[in-house]
Design a protein around this motif. Structure first.
Motif, PDB file in Angstrom:
ATOM      1  N   PHE A 247      10.277   3.231   3.426  1.00  0.00           N
ATOM      2  CA  PHE A 247      10.740   4.311   2.646  1.00  0.00           C
ATOM      3  C   PHE A 247      10.044   4.557   1.753  1.00  0.00           C
ATOM      4  O   PHE A 247      10.168   3.671   0.956  1.00  0.00           O
ATOM      5  CB  PHE A 247      12.031   4.710   3.049  1.00  0.00           C
ATOM      6  N   ASN A 248       9.247   5.513   1.171  1.00  0.00           N
ATOM      7  CA  ASN A 248       8.008   5.652   0.000  1.00  0.00           C
ATOM      8  C   ASN A 248       9.590   5.809  -1.041  1.00  0.00           C
ATOM      9  O   ASN A 248      10.504   6.538  -1.391  1.00  0.00           O
ATOM     10  CB  ASN A 248       7.762   7.302  -0.184  1.00  0.00           C
TER      11      ASN A 248
ATOM     12  N   LYS B 230      -2.919  -0.776  -3.711  1.00  0.00           N
ATOM     13  CA  LYS B 230      -3.495  -0.382  -3.513  1.00  0.00           C
ATOM     14  C   LYS B 230      -2.038   1.446  -3.529  1.00  0.00           C
ATOM     15  O   LYS B 230      -1.571   1.672  -2.615  1.00  0.00           O
ATOM     16  CB  LYS B 230      -4.208   1.084  -2.029  1.00  0.00           C
ATOM     17  N   ILE B 231      -2.225   1.500  -4.722  1.00  0.00           N
ATOM     18  CA  ILE B 231      -1.122   2.462  -5.217  1.00  0.00           C
ATOM     19  C   ILE B 231      -1.358   3.532  -5.314  1.00  0.00           C
ATOM     20  O   ILE B 231      -2.380   3.961  -6.212  1.00  0.00           O
ATOM     21  CB  ILE B 231      -0.137   1.691  -5.603  1.00  0.00           C
ATOM     22  N   THR B 232      -1.193   4.814  -5.223  1.00  0.00           N
ATOM     23  CA  THR B 232      -1.944   6.080  -5.946  1.00  0.00           C
ATOM     24  C   THR B 232      -0.684   7.209  -6.248  1.00  0.00           C
ATOM     25  O   THR B 232       0.120   6.948  -5.076  1.00  0.00           O
ATOM     26  CB  THR B 232      -2.161   6.837  -4.362  1.00  0.00           C
TER      27      THR B 232
ATOM     28  N   PHE C 255       0.703  -1.217  -0.181  1.00  0.00           N
ATOM     29  CA  PHE C 255       0.088   0.319  -0.027  1.00  0.00           C
ATOM     30  C   PHE C 255       0.647   1.345   0.062  1.00  0.00           C
ATOM     31  O   PHE C 255       1.642   1.615   0.959  1.00  0.00           O
ATOM     32  CB  PHE C 255      -0.942   0.138   1.725  1.00  0.00           C
ATOM     33  N   GLY C 256       0.462   2.453  -0.435  1.00  0.00           N
ATOM     34  CA  GLY C 256       1.294   3.739  -0.804  1.00  0.00           C
ATOM     35  C   GLY C 256       1.041   4.329  -1.312  1.00  0.00           C
ATOM     36  O   GLY C 256       0.060   4.642  -2.471  1.00  0.00           O
ATOM     37  N   ASP C 257       0.873   6.076  -0.998  1.00  0.00           N
ATOM     38  CA  ASP C 257       0.609   6.997  -1.817  1.00  0.00           C
ATOM     39  C   ASP C 257       1.722   8.314  -1.985  1.00  0.00           C
ATOM     40  O   ASP C 257       2.844   8.107  -1.414  1.00  0.00           O
ATOM     41  CB  ASP C 257      -0.251   7.181  -1.030  1.00  0.00           C
ATOM     42  N   GLU C 258       1.879   8.450  -3.338  1.00  0.00           N
ATOM     43  CA  GLU C 258       3.412   8.658  -3.543  1.00  0.00           C
ATOM     44  C   GLU C 258       3.803   9.974  -2.947  1.00  0.00           C
ATOM     45  O   GLU C 258       4.957  10.733  -2.790  1.00  0.00           O
ATOM     46  CB  GLU C 258       3.238   9.871  -5.213  1.00  0.00           C
ATOM     47  N   LYS C 259       2.317  10.770  -2.325  1.00  0.00           N
ATOM     48  CA  LYS C 259       2.219  11.747  -1.041  1.00  0.00           C
ATOM     49  C   LYS C 259       3.005  11.262   0.403  1.00  0.00           C
ATOM     50  O   LYS C 259       2.676  12.465   1.194  1.00  0.00           O
ATOM     51  CB  LYS C 259       1.029  12.954  -1.453  1.00  0.00           C
TER      52      LYS C 259
END
Length: 235
Positions: free
Chosen positions: A128-129, A167-169, A107-111
């Protein structure tokens, strides 16, 4: 019963031997060993190297003029280095690839600073992103090449086929996130939607600048590992 077990064991060894042999033939068709300094055995029996090799092999099969580099240790202003897994230079620009050999659900979001790796047993781990991580790689790459045009850089975050991207944004147009079995399609999409920006001579010129950053010595690698450990302890 003993005879059956023995026969199954022999069949297992035979199948495993055939897999090894086929992979060895494919490895010899690749330029990966010369680019990485990793032998077949160092590659096949190391998860990280094998993942990197599979990506490298996909890049080699992309049509068109290109040059590929791997394991670049680029110096930064603070005296540390940044390690770039793979860079493919084409007439459409630079494709900077971060390889992630993770399993589980991602799961990750660019922000967001941290992403999450989750397993069926409910255990969760933060990391880490990788988009931010690769952004740092690209910045170091631009500085090394004296390039200010950000449109020349495409960031690819490529995960193992053993994970599931739940869920990747992603909001940036120059960032792609996917699994290894999706890499070829992701690259083709970008190549089809991008206009040529570099000449064949440009590709060779930039390759020669970056080539010395491959094949780092053990001291450089160890210093890099210690720097990464320090950063991870702060997550």
């Amino acid at each position: 019963m003993v005879a059956l077990i023995g026969m199954l064991f022999v069949m297992y060894i035979l199948v495993f031997g055939i897999i090894i042999f086929m992979n060895y033939l494919d490895f010899n068709d690749s330029n990966y060993q010369r680019a990485s300094n990793h032998t077949f055995w160092q590659t096949f029996f190391d998860k990280g190297n094998m993942g990197e090799y599979n990506i490298y092999r996909t890049l080699e099969k992309i049509k068109g003029t290109k040059l590929i580099l791997t394991n670049l240790y680029i110096p930064k202003e603070d005296g540390s280095t940044t390690e770039i897994d793979l860079v493919m230079i084409t007439k459409y620009g630079f494709f900077v690839i971060e390889s992630k050999n993770y399993s589980g659900w991602i799961f990750g979001d660019e922000k967001h600073r941290n992403w999450t790796q989750t397993f069926p047993n409910k255990k969760k781990f933060k990391f880490f992103n990788p988009i931010w991580q690769n952004k740092g790689h690209i910045k170091a790459l631009q500085e090394a090449l004296d390039i200010t045009d950000e449109s020349l850089m495409q960031s690819f975050i490529i995960f193992s086929n053993n994970c599931e991207l739940k869920k990747i944004t992603v909001t940036s147009s120059n960032v792609s996130v996917g699994k290894r079995n999706q890499l070829k399609a992701l690259l083709k999409r970008e190549l089809q939607n991008t206009s040529p920006k570099l000449t064949t001579e440009d590709i060779k010129y930039y390759f020669q600048i970056l080539k010395p950053f491959m094949h780092a010595d053990d001291e450089t690698k160890q210093l890099h590992i210690e720097t990464i450990k320090g950063k991870l302890s702060k997550l």
